[in-house]
Design a protein around this motif. Structure first.
Motif, PDB file in Angstrom:
ATOM      1  N   PRO A   1       0.781  -1.159  -0.015  1.00  0.00           N
ATOM      2  CA  PRO A   1      -0.110  -0.139   0.023  1.00  0.00           C
ATOM      3  C   PRO A   1       0.805   1.072  -0.013  1.00  0.00           C
ATOM      4  O   PRO A   1       0.175   2.100   0.589  1.00  0.00           O
ATOM      5  CB  PRO A   1      -0.863  -0.078   1.342  1.00  0.00           C
ATOM      6  N   GLY A   2       2.137   1.155  -0.418  1.00  0.00           N
ATOM      7  CA  GLY A   2       3.132   2.328  -0.478  1.00  0.00           C
ATOM      8  C   GLY A   2       4.280   2.240  -0.015  1.00  0.00           C
ATOM      9  O   GLY A   2       4.608   0.817   0.262  1.00  0.00           O
ATOM     10  N   ILE A   3       5.184   2.970   0.315  1.00  0.00           N
ATOM     11  CA  ILE A   3       6.587   2.804   1.146  1.00  0.00           C
ATOM     12  C   ILE A   3       6.175   2.323   2.471  1.00  0.00           C
ATOM     13  O   ILE A   3       5.498   3.152   3.123  1.00  0.00           O
ATOM     14  CB  ILE A   3       7.534   3.938   0.821  1.00  0.00           C
ATOM     15  N   LEU A   4       6.768   1.092   2.775  1.00  0.00           N
ATOM     16  CA  LEU A   4       6.617   0.775   4.109  1.00  0.00           C
ATOM     17  C   LEU A   4       7.900   1.422   5.130  1.00  0.00           C
ATOM     18  O   LEU A   4       8.983   0.869   4.647  1.00  0.00           O
ATOM     19  CB  LEU A   4       6.118  -0.557   4.307  1.00  0.00           C
ATOM     20  N   GLN A   5       7.693   1.759   5.997  1.00  0.00           N
ATOM     21  CA  GLN A   5       8.729   1.823   7.182  1.00  0.00           C
ATOM     22  C   GLN A   5       8.401   1.159   8.459  1.00  0.00           C
ATOM     23  O   GLN A   5       7.318   1.692   8.895  1.00  0.00           O
ATOM     24  CB  GLN A   5       9.237   3.199   7.245  1.00  0.00           C
TER      25      GLN A   5
ATOM     26  N   GLY B   1       6.677  -1.243   8.802  1.00  0.00           N
ATOM     27  CA  GLY B   1       5.354  -1.958   8.633  1.00  0.00           C
ATOM     28  C   GLY B   1       4.379  -0.830   8.542  1.00  0.00           C
ATOM     29  O   GLY B   1       3.200  -1.242   8.297  1.00  0.00           O
ATOM     30  N   VAL B   2       4.634   0.343   8.588  1.00  0.00           N
ATOM     31  CA  VAL B   2       3.653   1.452   8.430  1.00  0.00           C
ATOM     32  C   VAL B   2       3.702   2.101   7.243  1.00  0.00           C
ATOM     33  O   VAL B   2       4.882   2.391   6.654  1.00  0.00           O
ATOM     34  CB  VAL B   2       3.839   2.369   9.502  1.00  0.00           C
ATOM     35  N   VAL B   3       2.815   2.478   6.297  1.00  0.00           N
ATOM     36  CA  VAL B   3       2.925   3.219   5.200  1.00  0.00           C
ATOM     37  C   VAL B   3       3.249   4.675   5.598  1.00  0.00           C
ATOM     38  O   VAL B   3       2.637   5.331   6.575  1.00  0.00           O
ATOM     39  CB  VAL B   3       1.806   3.385   4.511  1.00  0.00           C
ATOM     40  N   VAL B   4       4.196   5.147   4.711  1.00  0.00           N
ATOM     41  CA  VAL B   4       4.932   6.396   4.853  1.00  0.00           C
ATOM     42  C   VAL B   4       3.817   7.216   3.787  1.00  0.00           C
ATOM     43  O   VAL B   4       3.826   7.073   2.415  1.00  0.00           O
ATOM     44  CB  VAL B   4       6.372   6.476   4.011  1.00  0.00           C
ATOM     45  N   GLU B   5       3.161   8.089   4.379  1.00  0.00           N
ATOM     46  CA  GLU B   5       1.927   9.010   3.538  1.00  0.00           C
ATOM     47  C   GLU B   5       2.569   9.805   2.645  1.00  0.00           C
ATOM     48  O   GLU B   5       2.169  10.082   1.521  1.00  0.00           O
ATOM     49  CB  GLU B   5       0.952   9.351   4.344  1.00  0.00           C
ATOM     50  N   GLN B   6       3.558  10.700   3.258  1.00  0.00           N
ATOM     51  CA  GLN B   6       4.296  11.739   2.344  1.00  0.00           C
ATOM     52  C   GLN B   6       5.753  11.410   2.419  1.00  0.00           C
ATOM     53  O   GLN B   6       6.091  11.248   3.602  1.00  0.00           O
ATOM     54  CB  GLN B   6       3.850  13.170   2.839  1.00  0.00           C
ATOM     55  N   THR B   7       6.493  11.671   1.366  1.00  0.00           N
ATOM     56  CA  THR B   7       7.876  11.639   1.312  1.00  0.00           C
ATOM     57  C   THR B   7       8.611  12.470   0.283  1.00  0.00           C
ATOM     58  O   THR B   7       7.672  13.101  -0.529  1.00  0.00           O
ATOM     59  CB  THR B   7       8.472  10.122   1.181  1.00  0.00           C
ATOM     60  N   THR B   8       9.806  12.775   0.542  1.00  0.00           N
ATOM     61  CA  THR B   8      10.564  13.713  -0.358  1.00  0.00           C
ATOM     62  C   THR B   8      11.858  13.039  -0.988  1.00  0.00           C
ATOM     63  O   THR B   8      12.062  11.983  -0.640  1.00  0.00           O
ATOM     64  CB  THR B   8      11.078  15.183   0.165  1.00  0.00           C
ATOM     65  N   VAL B   9      12.408  13.760  -2.107  1.00  0.00           N
ATOM     66  CA  VAL B   9      13.657  12.909  -2.808  1.00  0.00           C
ATOM     67  C   VAL B   9      14.616  12.958  -1.871  1.00  0.00           C
ATOM     68  O   VAL B   9      15.027  11.790  -1.755  1.00  0.00           O
ATOM     69  CB  VAL B   9      13.995  14.155  -3.775  1.00  0.00           C
ATOM     70  N   ASP B  10      14.672  13.739  -0.737  1.00  0.00           N
ATOM     71  CA  ASP B  10      15.782  13.721   0.248  1.00  0.00           C
ATOM     72  C   ASP B  10      15.659  12.313   1.122  1.00  0.00           C
ATOM     73  O   ASP B  10      16.408  11.515   1.388  1.00  0.00           O
ATOM     74  CB  ASP B  10      15.875  14.932   1.016  1.00  0.00           C
TER      75      ASP B  10
ATOM     76  N   ILE C   1      13.760   9.741   0.371  1.00  0.00           N
ATOM     77  CA  ILE C   1      13.765   8.435  -0.170  1.00  0.00           C
ATOM     78  C   ILE C   1      15.401   8.320  -0.378  1.00  0.00           C
ATOM     79  O   ILE C   1      15.647   7.199  -0.121  1.00  0.00           O
ATOM     80  CB  ILE C   1      12.998   8.718  -1.924  1.00  0.00           C
ATOM     81  N   GLU C   2      16.182   9.108  -0.721  1.00  0.00           N
ATOM     82  CA  GLU C   2      17.489   8.548  -0.693  1.00  0.00           C
ATOM     83  C   GLU C   2      18.085   8.259   0.794  1.00  0.00           C
ATOM     84  O   GLU C   2      18.975   7.097   0.910  1.00  0.00           O
ATOM     85  CB  GLU C   2      18.640   9.892  -1.108  1.00  0.00           C
ATOM     86  N   ARG C   3      17.494   8.910   1.849  1.00  0.00           N
ATOM     87  CA  ARG C   3      17.886   8.223   2.968  1.00  0.00           C
ATOM     88  C   ARG C   3      17.634   6.656   3.356  1.00  0.00           C
ATOM     89  O   ARG C   3      18.283   6.029   3.919  1.00  0.00           O
ATOM     90  CB  ARG C   3      17.272   9.118   4.210  1.00  0.00           C
ATOM     91  N   MET C   4      16.232   6.762   2.948  1.00  0.00           N
ATOM     92  CA  MET C   4      15.557   5.410   3.189  1.00  0.00           C
ATOM     93  C   MET C   4      16.384   4.339   2.474  1.00  0.00           C
ATOM     94  O   MET C   4      16.236   3.167   2.631  1.00  0.00           O
ATOM     95  CB  MET C   4      14.152   5.391   2.714  1.00  0.00           C
ATOM     96  N   ILE C   5      16.648   4.587   1.084  1.00  0.00           N
ATOM     97  CA  ILE C   5      17.672   3.602   0.326  1.00  0.00           C
ATOM     98  C   ILE C   5      18.843   3.230   1.024  1.00  0.00           C
ATOM     99  O   ILE C   5      19.350   2.149   1.276  1.00  0.00           O
ATOM    100  CB  ILE C   5      17.814   4.138  -1.176  1.00  0.00           C
ATOM    101  N   ALA C   6      19.538   4.394   1.394  1.00  0.00           N
ATOM    102  CA  ALA C   6      20.747   4.309   2.143  1.00  0.00           C
ATOM    103  C   ALA C   6      20.718   3.327   3.500  1.00  0.00           C
ATOM    104  O   ALA C   6      21.508   2.638   3.683  1.00  0.00           O
ATOM    105  CB  ALA C   6      21.188   5.570   2.469  1.00  0.00           C
ATOM    106  N   ALA C   7      19.631   3.524   4.231  1.00  0.00           N
ATOM    107  CA  ALA C   7      19.521   2.843   5.490  1.00  0.00           C
ATOM    108  C   ALA C   7      18.804   1.529   5.176  1.00  0.00           C
ATOM    109  O   ALA C   7      18.757   0.736   6.098  1.00  0.00           O
ATOM    110  CB  ALA C   7      18.194   3.658   6.509  1.00  0.00           C
ATOM    111  N   GLY C   8      18.571   0.920   3.948  1.00  0.00           N
ATOM    112  CA  GLY C   8      18.201  -0.337   3.718  1.00  0.00           C
ATOM    113  C   GLY C   8      16.486  -0.413   4.006  1.00  0.00           C
ATOM    114  O   GLY C   8      16.259  -1.414   4.092  1.00  0.00           O
ATOM    115  N   VAL C   9      15.997   0.801   4.147  1.00  0.00           N
ATOM    116  CA  VAL C   9      14.365   0.748   4.313  1.00  0.00           C
ATOM    117  C   VAL C   9      13.975   0.332   2.902  1.00  0.00           C
ATOM    118  O   VAL C   9      12.911  -0.531   2.775  1.00  0.00           O
ATOM    119  CB  VAL C   9      13.766   1.914   4.911  1.00  0.00           C
ATOM    120  N   ILE C  10      14.277   0.988   2.066  1.00  0.00           N
ATOM    121  CA  ILE C  10      13.603   0.726   0.535  1.00  0.00           C
ATOM    122  C   ILE C  10      14.708  -0.236  -0.008  1.00  0.00           C
ATOM    123  O   ILE C  10      15.974   0.129  -0.185  1.00  0.00           O
ATOM    124  CB  ILE C  10      13.559   1.945  -0.301  1.00  0.00           C
TER     125      ILE C  10
END
Ligand SMILES: Nc1ncnc2c1ncn2[C@@H]1O[C@H](COP(=O)(O)OP(=O)(O)OP(=O)(O)O)[C@@H](O)[C@H]1O
Ligand SMILES: [Mg+2]
Length: 256
Positions: A181-185, A187-196, A198-207
């Motif tokens: 149902p969206g990007i999960l962090q 187990g919870v849906v991240v309702e709004q996110t930004t380019v920055d 997203i980069e952090r979530m990829i680096a942290a292994g969330v995405i």
């Protein structure tokens, strides 16, 4: 003038798309020009297993050897594209299935042949061809394949294709329909996110995995015309009372 919306239907969710999804499309079709791009990851995976063709993923992209490419072409342009067109037609939607190879719709080149083989990136989109179909009231349904000048074909991640098509056509809306149902962090849906973020979530292994090309395509497609990209679930109704439910991706917080 009708707004243009590009909808990417994940291969992960194609077999589970609910009637409410197609009913939303019927509503959209009355007021918007719709372009659909589909994936086919799980179906390609199943066929590769059946045929004992080895396969591996690099950052969410399927490394594509000659054998994998052949299977990807059969599944995407042959099976999945035609099945989806068939369902859309059952709902009275005037779908036309094409692959990115038809009419030079998607000119492609290898991203990095050494690591990914025949995985393509989009070099050019034949907008005139899509506009012709849209003008005549058709809904183009695109299988994510492309070709280069020599006729070599490429397997292109469908999220990448949807982002490139939305950008090339100056679409007002881009929607990724997937099996979550969206990007999960946690187990919870991240309702709004930004380019920055997203980069952090990829680096942290969330995405990870298939979510990586999706968010990258979303970020690359953001523009003045396209201020927001949504990731939603195709398993549940995502459009109620004029609002979309899922993850909204914008350049920065509060930028419209
Ligand atoms: N933070 C995250 N939030 C949600 N899903 C994530 C996350 N990180 C990785 N994923 C994975 O991404 C998957 C969605 O991408 P995937 O490529 O599998 O599907 P798709 O793009 O809808 O289908 P296809 O690639 O066939 O078109 C989810 O099912 C989940 O396993
Ligand atoms: Mg995917």
């Amino acid at each position: 003038m009708k707004e243009t919306i590009v909808i990417k239907c994940g291969g992960s969710v194609l077999s589970e798309l609910s009637p409410s999804f197609f009913e939303s499309l019927q509503l959209y079709a009355q007021k918007k020009k719709i372009i659909i791009v589909h994936g086919g990851g799980p179906e390609i995976g199943q066929m590769l297993t059946k045929l004992c063709v080895p396969t591996e993923f690099v950052d969410g992209l399927r490394k594509t050897t000659k054998d994998v490419l052949e299977v990807a072409e059969m599944i995407l342009a042959g099976k999945v594209n035609k099945q989806l067109v068939g369902i859309l037609q059952q709902y009275g939607l005037p779908a036309v299935g094409v692959s990115g190879v038809d009419a030079h719709l998607l000119e492609a080149a290898a991203i990095d042949f050494h690591t990914l083989g025949y995985v393509g990136e989009v070099k050019n989109v034949n907008c005139a061809f899509l506009e012709m179909l849209l003008r005549d009231g058709y809904i183009p349904v695109i299988a994510p394949l492309g070709a280069d000048e020599s006729g070599q074909t490429y397997n292109i991640n469908a999220d990448t294709v949807a982002g490139a098509v939305a950008k090339a056509l100056n679409a007002q809306q881009l929607l990724f329909v997937t099996d979550v149902p969206g990007i999960l962090q946690d187990g919870v849906v991240v309702e709004q996110t930004t380019v920055d973020d997203i980069e952090r979530m990829i680096a942290a292994g969330v995405i990870t995995g298939g979510m990586i090309p999706k968010v990258k395509a979303a970020v690359a497609a953001l523009s003045e015309k396209l201020g927001e990209v949504m990731i939603v679930s195709g398993k549940t109704p995502f459009y109620t009372n004029g609002k979309l439910y899922g993850t909204s991706i914008r350049k920065e917080v509060g930028v419209y």
